[in-house]
Design a protein around this motif. Sequence first.
Motif, PDB file in Angstrom:
ATOM      1  N   ASP A  88       0.828  -1.214   0.000  1.00  0.00           N
ATOM      2  CA  ASP A  88       0.000   0.000   0.000  1.00  0.00           C
ATOM      3  C   ASP A  88       0.859   1.259   0.000  1.00  0.00           C
ATOM      4  O   ASP A  88       0.354   2.348  -0.198  1.00  0.00           O
ATOM      5  CB  ASP A  88      -0.984   0.002   1.181  1.00  0.00           C
ATOM      6  N   ARG A  89       2.142   1.103   0.274  1.00  0.00           N
ATOM      7  CA  ARG A  89       3.008   2.271   0.169  1.00  0.00           C
ATOM      8  C   ARG A  89       4.442   1.855  -0.117  1.00  0.00           C
ATOM      9  O   ARG A  89       4.737   0.671  -0.225  1.00  0.00           O
ATOM     10  CB  ARG A  89       2.915   3.139   1.426  1.00  0.00           C
ATOM     11  N   LEU A  90       5.315   2.854  -0.252  1.00  0.00           N
ATOM     12  CA  LEU A  90       6.696   2.577  -0.661  1.00  0.00           C
ATOM     13  C   LEU A  90       7.483   1.890   0.450  1.00  0.00           C
ATOM     14  O   LEU A  90       7.118   1.958   1.619  1.00  0.00           O
ATOM     15  CB  LEU A  90       7.371   3.905  -1.018  1.00  0.00           C
ATOM     16  N   PRO A  91       8.551   1.205   0.073  1.00  0.00           N
ATOM     17  CA  PRO A  91       9.289   0.391   1.050  1.00  0.00           C
ATOM     18  C   PRO A  91       9.749   1.152   2.291  1.00  0.00           C
ATOM     19  O   PRO A  91       9.729   0.599   3.374  1.00  0.00           O
ATOM     20  CB  PRO A  91      10.492  -0.095   0.244  1.00  0.00           C
ATOM     21  N   GLU A  92      10.137   2.396   2.151  1.00  0.00           N
ATOM     22  CA  GLU A  92      10.685   3.087   3.322  1.00  0.00           C
ATOM     23  C   GLU A  92       9.614   3.705   4.210  1.00  0.00           C
ATOM     24  O   GLU A  92       9.897   4.164   5.295  1.00  0.00           O
ATOM     25  CB  GLU A  92      11.670   4.184   2.897  1.00  0.00           C
ATOM     26  N   GLU A  93       8.392   3.737   3.737  1.00  0.00           N
ATOM     27  CA  GLU A  93       7.368   4.435   4.496  1.00  0.00           C
ATOM     28  C   GLU A  93       6.892   3.618   5.690  1.00  0.00           C
ATOM     29  O   GLU A  93       6.880   2.405   5.669  1.00  0.00           O
ATOM     30  CB  GLU A  93       6.190   4.784   3.580  1.00  0.00           C
ATOM     31  N   GLU A  94       6.510   4.354   6.730  1.00  0.00           N
ATOM     32  CA  GLU A  94       6.027   3.742   7.969  1.00  0.00           C
ATOM     33  C   GLU A  94       4.743   2.956   7.727  1.00  0.00           C
ATOM     34  O   GLU A  94       3.909   3.341   6.918  1.00  0.00           O
ATOM     35  CB  GLU A  94       5.712   4.856   8.988  1.00  0.00           C
ATOM     36  N   GLY A  95       4.602   1.875   8.478  1.00  0.00           N
ATOM     37  CA  GLY A  95       3.336   1.133   8.457  1.00  0.00           C
ATOM     38  C   GLY A  95       2.989   0.533   7.114  1.00  0.00           C
ATOM     39  O   GLY A  95       1.822   0.384   6.771  1.00  0.00           O
ATOM     40  N   ARG A  96       4.002   0.180   6.345  1.00  0.00           N
ATOM     41  CA  ARG A  96       3.745  -0.404   5.031  1.00  0.00           C
ATOM     42  C   ARG A  96       3.131  -1.793   5.202  1.00  0.00           C
ATOM     43  O   ARG A  96       3.570  -2.584   6.029  1.00  0.00           O
ATOM     44  CB  ARG A  96       5.066  -0.502   4.289  1.00  0.00           C
ATOM     45  N   ARG A  97       2.101  -2.079   4.432  1.00  0.00           N
ATOM     46  CA  ARG A  97       1.473  -3.398   4.496  1.00  0.00           C
ATOM     47  C   ARG A  97       1.519  -4.060   3.129  1.00  0.00           C
ATOM     48  O   ARG A  97       1.502  -3.383   2.112  1.00  0.00           O
ATOM     49  CB  ARG A  97       0.018  -3.277   4.961  1.00  0.00           C
ATOM     50  N   LEU A  98       1.561  -5.389   3.142  1.00  0.00           N
ATOM     51  CA  LEU A  98       1.564  -6.151   1.890  1.00  0.00           C
ATOM     52  C   LEU A  98       0.334  -7.048   1.873  1.00  0.00           C
ATOM     53  O   LEU A  98       0.059  -7.747   2.836  1.00  0.00           O
ATOM     54  CB  LEU A  98       2.831  -6.996   1.806  1.00  0.00           C
ATOM     55  N   PHE A  99      -0.380  -7.000   0.765  1.00  0.00           N
ATOM     56  CA  PHE A  99      -1.646  -7.721   0.691  1.00  0.00           C
ATOM     57  C   PHE A  99      -1.663  -8.749  -0.435  1.00  0.00           C
ATOM     58  O   PHE A  99      -0.984  -8.574  -1.440  1.00  0.00           O
ATOM     59  CB  PHE A  99      -2.789  -6.752   0.406  1.00  0.00           C
ATOM     60  N   ASP A 100      -2.469  -9.779  -0.229  1.00  0.00           N
ATOM     61  CA  ASP A 100      -2.958 -10.549  -1.358  1.00  0.00           C
ATOM     62  C   ASP A 100      -4.318  -9.951  -1.682  1.00  0.00           C
ATOM     63  O   ASP A 100      -5.154  -9.809  -0.791  1.00  0.00           O
ATOM     64  CB  ASP A 100      -3.102 -12.037  -0.996  1.00  0.00           C
TER      65      ASP A 100
END
Lengths: 515, 126
Positions: free
Chosen positions: A217-229
């Motif tokens: 949902d956001r770039l690798p360095e950003e806080e609280g990044r989540r990865l979804f299926d």
Amino acid sequence: MAITKMPKQIRDYVPSFHRHVLGLALVCNVIASLCLAGLLLSMGTFTADSTTLWMIVGAVFVIGAGGATLAVHLAIQPTKDLLSALIHVAGEPTLTPPPNPNNHKYAGSGLQAALQTIYELASHEEGQSSLTAATPPLTDTAKIMAAALDATTCGFVVLGTDRSILYSNKVAPVKTDQNGKATLQLLFNGSDTLDAWLDECEEQAVHNEHIWTRIADRLPEEEGRRLFDVIVSYQKGTISETVITLVDRTATYSVNEEELDFIAFAAHELRGPITVIRGYLDVLEDELADVLKDDQHELFRRLTVSANRLSGYINNILNTSRYDRRHLSVHLSEESVADVYATIRDDMELRASSQNRLLSVNIPTDLPTIAADHASLSEVFGNLIDNAIKYSNEGGAINVTADVKGDFVEVSVEDHGIGMPGNVVSNLFQKFYRSHRSRETVAGTGIGLYISKAIVESHGGTISVRSEEGRGSTFTVSLPIYATVADKLRAGDNSNEGLIEHGDGWIKNHSMYRG
Amino acid sequence: MAIKTILCIEDDRFIGEMYVRSLKKAGYDVDWVVDGNDGLVTARNKPYDLMLLDVMLPERRGTEILDALKGGAEDLIPHTKVIVLTNFEQDDASRIAMQKHADAYLIKAEITPKRLIEVIHQLDTL
């Protein structure tokens, strides 16, 4: 006796009405019996202590009460059946089966028609909205569902026919801007986006489903990044046309992220020995030129070709690992296709000749310059020519040509090899995709075309393929002419930001790291 | 000014020897040091025409060496051309910072000694 309170539900009505009417009938009976007793006493037939008097009054009461109960029961039955039908239609829970209008007891009476009317009306209603057998009334259901969805770790988003967000639960990656417009925050890979898929669905699907994995949902360095299926269901024309389910897989995938780092690290380590192998092969072949016999020269060439290919595959792996973590970016500057090819020419000629392919390259020198990242683009050309060699036959011709098409320069790599059927072509640019047959006959990683597509698209270009089984394939890379994008490039400090419209700008501040 | 003297700062013995051997054969005068501190000192003590600089070096990184020599107010090696040679995947910022002070930035795995000599010839004609 009047009914003073409205029952809350339909099913409560019949029992309470029944009780009231029955009560009323019994009270009337008591009064009638007492009147009868008074009459008999006043007539002097019996004295108050006569057993016969009370037996008569009692018998009259019992018969009257029995009759009244029976009458009430019979009288209330049609109402009960009608209400029972309504209860079912309204979706209230009940143990009684719905009255069947075809039952013989309703036959011929108006009640059959009445029941049928209720059911018909209800089925019309159902067609429009979904009045199904839900437990509480709908407003409560909505509240319960909303609360439940907000309590899960899965994201749910519903899009309407105009793709606006109709509903999203708490954890869904949705951002609302100042104007109150909600947008889905998902960074899809290249052109494989939700919008592109929905475009396709709108054109050719009624019902469709698609799953994307590892979407951030956001770039690798950003806080609280989540990865979804991301699981998306599409049902044309319904009020909730697109339903998006997002399974939060951050915990699983972030481990993989570290593995990707490991890949980058391992690939870097591999480059050390390759430097020495390639270097000394080059040195030795020169120094031994006079000593080596013909077939030994050929062996040297094979060693060189193999080392070069290994080096190319390592670059593919590194770039893929960068790209998958949204680190891939390119620095575009004014280049000529001929210059880009020149850096890999020797390598390609050697590869072709050592495998008995006839490589003919015809790149006009007067072509307009293109906006390109020299090293990345040479890797794309290398991958395409390498494939052409792999999937063609001994002695086969491979033609590399370049031409202007509108605002683009098109570079084509044509082979006359084994070609591909249509179903293979459509999957060709997917990661790790290898056709069934090529898996058996030709070695490879299946990431060459995947990363080539990513690189070309980061240039604001496109890659396409035309193929005929048994006749060969032609891959065409189309890259913007420098003059057409120079202004945008200058504004964006030579990054590709201004050129990439579908990337949501995620490439910004990230680069394809080159050693 | 034709390039004649070369300083090679490279910690990998195989790679260092390979470059030195080829460059000497090609007629260059080559000095080779294997760690970052020596590299910085040597570069300051003798005016080389060209410096081949690795990035991942013991004691002192290539980035630091370049910064110490060319990053200050005064260019300490104004007559020395610099080729950065690395296999390390640098982050963008450091790479761009190095490129600013270097005449070429090459991936070692992509460069054979023959190609390196071609690049040096190219620098000569600039």
